[in-house]
Motif scaffolding. Structure first.
Motif, PDB file in Angstrom:
ATOM      1  N   ILE A 140       0.802  -1.221   0.000  1.00  0.00           N
ATOM      2  CA  ILE A 140       0.000   0.000   0.000  1.00  0.00           C
ATOM      3  C   ILE A 140       0.843   1.283   0.000  1.00  0.00           C
ATOM      4  O   ILE A 140       1.829   1.370   0.722  1.00  0.00           O
ATOM      5  N   PHE A 141       0.457   2.219  -0.797  1.00  0.00           N
ATOM      6  CA  PHE A 141       1.088   3.547  -0.949  1.00  0.00           C
ATOM      7  C   PHE A 141       2.496   3.483  -1.537  1.00  0.00           C
ATOM      8  O   PHE A 141       3.152   4.503  -1.708  1.00  0.00           O
ATOM      9  N   GLY A 142       3.001   2.264  -1.805  1.00  0.00           N
ATOM     10  CA  GLY A 142       4.371   2.118  -2.312  1.00  0.00           C
ATOM     11  C   GLY A 142       5.285   1.415  -1.329  1.00  0.00           C
ATOM     12  O   GLY A 142       6.473   1.236  -1.587  1.00  0.00           O
ATOM     13  N   TYR A 143       4.714   0.983  -0.179  1.00  0.00           N
ATOM     14  CA  TYR A 143       5.482   0.258   0.847  1.00  0.00           C
ATOM     15  C   TYR A 143       5.393  -1.245   0.568  1.00  0.00           C
ATOM     16  O   TYR A 143       4.300  -1.806   0.540  1.00  0.00           O
ATOM     17  N   PRO A 144       6.522  -1.922   0.366  1.00  0.00           N
ATOM     18  CA  PRO A 144       6.459  -3.365   0.083  1.00  0.00           C
ATOM     19  C   PRO A 144       6.083  -4.164   1.334  1.00  0.00           C
ATOM     20  O   PRO A 144       6.714  -4.028   2.375  1.00  0.00           O
ATOM     21  N   THR A 145       5.051  -4.986   1.206  1.00  0.00           N
ATOM     22  CA  THR A 145       4.655  -5.892   2.295  1.00  0.00           C
ATOM     23  C   THR A 145       5.847  -6.741   2.714  1.00  0.00           C
ATOM     24  O   THR A 145       6.635  -7.165   1.871  1.00  0.00           O
ATOM     25  N   GLU A 146       5.947  -7.024   4.018  1.00  0.00           N
ATOM     26  CA  GLU A 146       6.949  -7.975   4.505  1.00  0.00           C
ATOM     27  C   GLU A 146       6.518  -9.357   3.998  1.00  0.00           C
ATOM     28  O   GLU A 146       5.601  -9.994   4.532  1.00  0.00           O
ATOM     29  N   MET A 147       7.141  -9.818   2.907  1.00  0.00           N
ATOM     30  CA  MET A 147       6.642 -11.009   2.201  1.00  0.00           C
ATOM     31  C   MET A 147       7.091 -12.330   2.812  1.00  0.00           C
ATOM     32  O   MET A 147       6.481 -13.372   2.543  1.00  0.00           O
ATOM     33  N   GLY A 148       8.172 -12.310   3.610  1.00  0.00           N
ATOM     34  CA  GLY A 148       8.714 -13.560   4.140  1.00  0.00           C
ATOM     35  C   GLY A 148       7.658 -14.424   4.803  1.00  0.00           C
ATOM     36  O   GLY A 148       7.450 -15.582   4.426  1.00  0.00           O
ATOM     37  N   VAL A 161      -0.464 -16.745  -3.959  1.00  0.00           N
ATOM     38  CA  VAL A 161      -0.255 -15.371  -3.483  1.00  0.00           C
ATOM     39  C   VAL A 161      -0.285 -14.409  -4.664  1.00  0.00           C
ATOM     40  O   VAL A 161       0.470 -14.568  -5.627  1.00  0.00           O
ATOM     41  N   VAL A 162      -1.191 -13.438  -4.571  1.00  0.00           N
ATOM     42  CA  VAL A 162      -1.242 -12.355  -5.560  1.00  0.00           C
ATOM     43  C   VAL A 162      -0.704 -11.103  -4.887  1.00  0.00           C
ATOM     44  O   VAL A 162      -1.164 -10.726  -3.812  1.00  0.00           O
ATOM     45  N   GLU A 163       0.286 -10.484  -5.505  1.00  0.00           N
ATOM     46  CA  GLU A 163       0.779  -9.202  -4.999  1.00  0.00           C
ATOM     47  C   GLU A 163       0.044  -8.085  -5.751  1.00  0.00           C
ATOM     48  O   GLU A 163       0.183  -7.980  -6.973  1.00  0.00           O
ATOM     49  N   ASP A 164      -0.715  -7.266  -5.043  1.00  0.00           N
ATOM     50  CA  ASP A 164      -1.337  -6.099  -5.669  1.00  0.00           C
ATOM     51  C   ASP A 164      -0.300  -4.970  -5.636  1.00  0.00           C
ATOM     52  O   ASP A 164      -0.064  -4.347  -4.609  1.00  0.00           O
ATOM     53  N   CYS A 165       0.326  -4.769  -6.797  1.00  0.00           N
ATOM     54  CA  CYS A 165       1.425  -3.797  -6.929  1.00  0.00           C
ATOM     55  C   CYS A 165       0.950  -2.497  -7.577  1.00  0.00           C
ATOM     56  O   CYS A 165       1.779  -1.724  -8.083  1.00  0.00           O
ATOM     57  N   ALA A 166      -0.379  -2.262  -7.578  1.00  0.00           N
ATOM     58  CA  ALA A 166      -0.925  -1.088  -8.277  1.00  0.00           C
ATOM     59  C   ALA A 166      -0.257   0.211  -7.831  1.00  0.00           C
ATOM     60  O   ALA A 166      -0.096   1.131  -8.618  1.00  0.00           O
ATOM     61  N   GLN A 167       0.132   0.266  -6.533  1.00  0.00           N
ATOM     62  CA  GLN A 167       0.706   1.511  -6.007  1.00  0.00           C
ATOM     63  C   GLN A 167       2.212   1.403  -5.783  1.00  0.00           C
ATOM     64  O   GLN A 167       2.795   2.281  -5.153  1.00  0.00           O
ATOM     65  N   SER A 168       2.827   0.349  -6.263  1.00  0.00           N
ATOM     66  CA  SER A 168       4.196   0.102  -5.799  1.00  0.00           C
ATOM     67  C   SER A 168       5.161  -0.303  -6.899  1.00  0.00           C
ATOM     68  O   SER A 168       6.143  -0.995  -6.631  1.00  0.00           O
ATOM     69  N   PHE A 169       4.921   0.149  -8.122  1.00  0.00           N
ATOM     70  CA  PHE A 169       5.836  -0.232  -9.196  1.00  0.00           C
ATOM     71  C   PHE A 169       7.274   0.124  -8.802  1.00  0.00           C
ATOM     72  O   PHE A 169       7.557   1.254  -8.414  1.00  0.00           O
TER      73      PHE A 169
END
Ligand SMILES: *Cc1c(COP(=O)(O)O)cnc(C)c1O
Length: 374
Positions: A140-148, A161-169
């Motif tokens: 969200i807002f460009g902050y990468p989720t802690e994916m581990g 797992v789907v990463e919604d990267c709409a705000q985080s290119f």
């Protein structure tokens, strides 16, 4: 203090400045496309898919009509359907959950972490049932989720797992570009996003040949070849003119992201030591600041003070999706997801875009600091 500076409006966003700098290249691309007479899924789209996949670090990138479709097609290609549950965040734009319903499944909302505002892995874990099929995480807002931990949960329970990267290119997480970690990455090119086109557009990224093949089929009416349809798909294709502008912008994207990060840094420096809580920064990655979202007590009064000073702001997001009217039947109540609900009372997004003038940043901070202290 100059009266003129004081009353100068500060827009939330100025897309026209960047357009002007790219106008000549863009008009040339339109002429070239017209002369070629290939308008949908042509050579520009193919080249963009290749360049995009290289940037993100995945085997495949599939261009689609918008970000919403990229989420929907991801879910369908990963086999999400009727009777399935998909765990996601309530602190996001509606499309992240809407597409779960569109795929025939039920969204299950987990809570967020107060710092990153992304999914809280502990809350995700608590929501897994026998029906859970996938997790949609939103950077969200460009902050990468802690994916581990998210990937660990998915592995343990065999979830997609789907990463919604709409705000985080372009955001990095442990050295990887977001969209290359989950089963698919979903991108929007809506004009206000970090990588935006001059209309609608979207992209799905994946390492999987099977998912790539299925999405290519689904975006074009489930056709395996002309007039041969093996499943129900849809029309979700990118047009050549949008692909052309995205190729131009992709060449400048590192500067654009650095430009956003510079604005964020200027804000954070000026707001340090005040009651304003500035955005957290990821420990193992980078924030690309599609939005610069602060947390403040008395948010509504602070926002009003900024509006009165002709400063554009946005309230991302005014309500957790679990409390939206449309999701009443899911049975969430105020208090169900406290971290999200607390965030919705405090968050406020300030103007940010690459090249935002320093005097605008200063003006925002001046009015903001006066409002929070007053
Ligand atoms: C913008 C956005 C979308 C939807 O993208 P569109 O291109 O507008 O369909 C989905 N998820 C998030 C988090 C977004 O910000």
């Amino acid at each position: 203090m100059h009266a003129i500076t004081k009353t100068k409006p500060v827009p939330f966003l100025d897309l026209s400045a960047q357009y002007k700098s790219l106008e000549a290249e863009w008009l040339a691309a339109i002429r070239e496309t017209g002369a070629r007479g290939s308008f949908i899924l042509g050579p520009n789209t193919q080249a963009l898919e290749k360049e995009f996949a290289e940037y993100v670090g995945v085997k495949h990138a599939i261009a689609v009509a918008n970000g919403t479709d990229s989420l929907f097609l991801s879910l369908r290609a990963l086999g999400v359907g009727k009777g399935d549950e998909v765990v996601t965040t309530p602190f996001t734009f509606f499309a992240s959950a809407e597409t779960i319903d569109m795929a025939g499944a039920t969204p299950v909302f987990a809570d967020i972490l107060p710092g990153s505002l992304c999914l809280d892995p502990a809350s995700v874990r608590a929501r897994i049932t026998a029906k859970t099929k996938a997790i949609v995480t939103v950077h969200i807002f460009g902050y990468p989720t802690e994916m581990g931990e998210i990937m660990e949960i998915a592995k343990k329970h065999k979830l997609a797992v789907v990463e919604d990267c709409a705000q985080s290119f372009g955001a990095l997480h442990n050295g990887k570009v977001v969209g290359s970690i989950g089963d698919t990455g979903s991108f929007s090119f809506y004009p206000t996003k970090v990588l935006g086109c001059y209309g609608d557009g979207g992209m799905v990224t994946t390492h999987s040949d099977a998912v790539d093949e299925r999405i290519r089929r689904l975006r074009n009416h489930g056709a395996v070849k002309p007039f041969v349809h093996t499943e129900i798909g849809m029309n979700s294709r990118l047009d050549e003119v949008q692909a052309a502008v995205l190729r131009i912008k992709l060449r400048h994207i590192k500067d654009d992201i650095a430009g956003r990060q510079k604005v964020a840094q200027e804000y954070t420096q000026r707001l340090a030591g005040s009651p304003v809580k500035t955005p957290s920064l990821p420990k193992n990655g980078t924030h690309v600041f599609n939005l610069y979202t602060i947390r403040v007590p008395k948010r509504d009064a602070v926002r009003q003070a900024l509006t009165d000073a002709q400063i554009g702001t946005s309230q991302c997001y005014p309500q957790g999706l679990h409390l939206q009217e449309v999701y009443k039947h899911l049975g969430y109540k105020p208090g169900s997801l406290p971290a999200c609900e607390h965030a919705t009372t405090e968050t406020l997004s300030l103007p940010i875009y690459p090249g935002m003038p320093l005097d605008h940043i200063e003006r925002v901070c001046e009015v903001l600091l006066e409002a929070v202290r007053g």
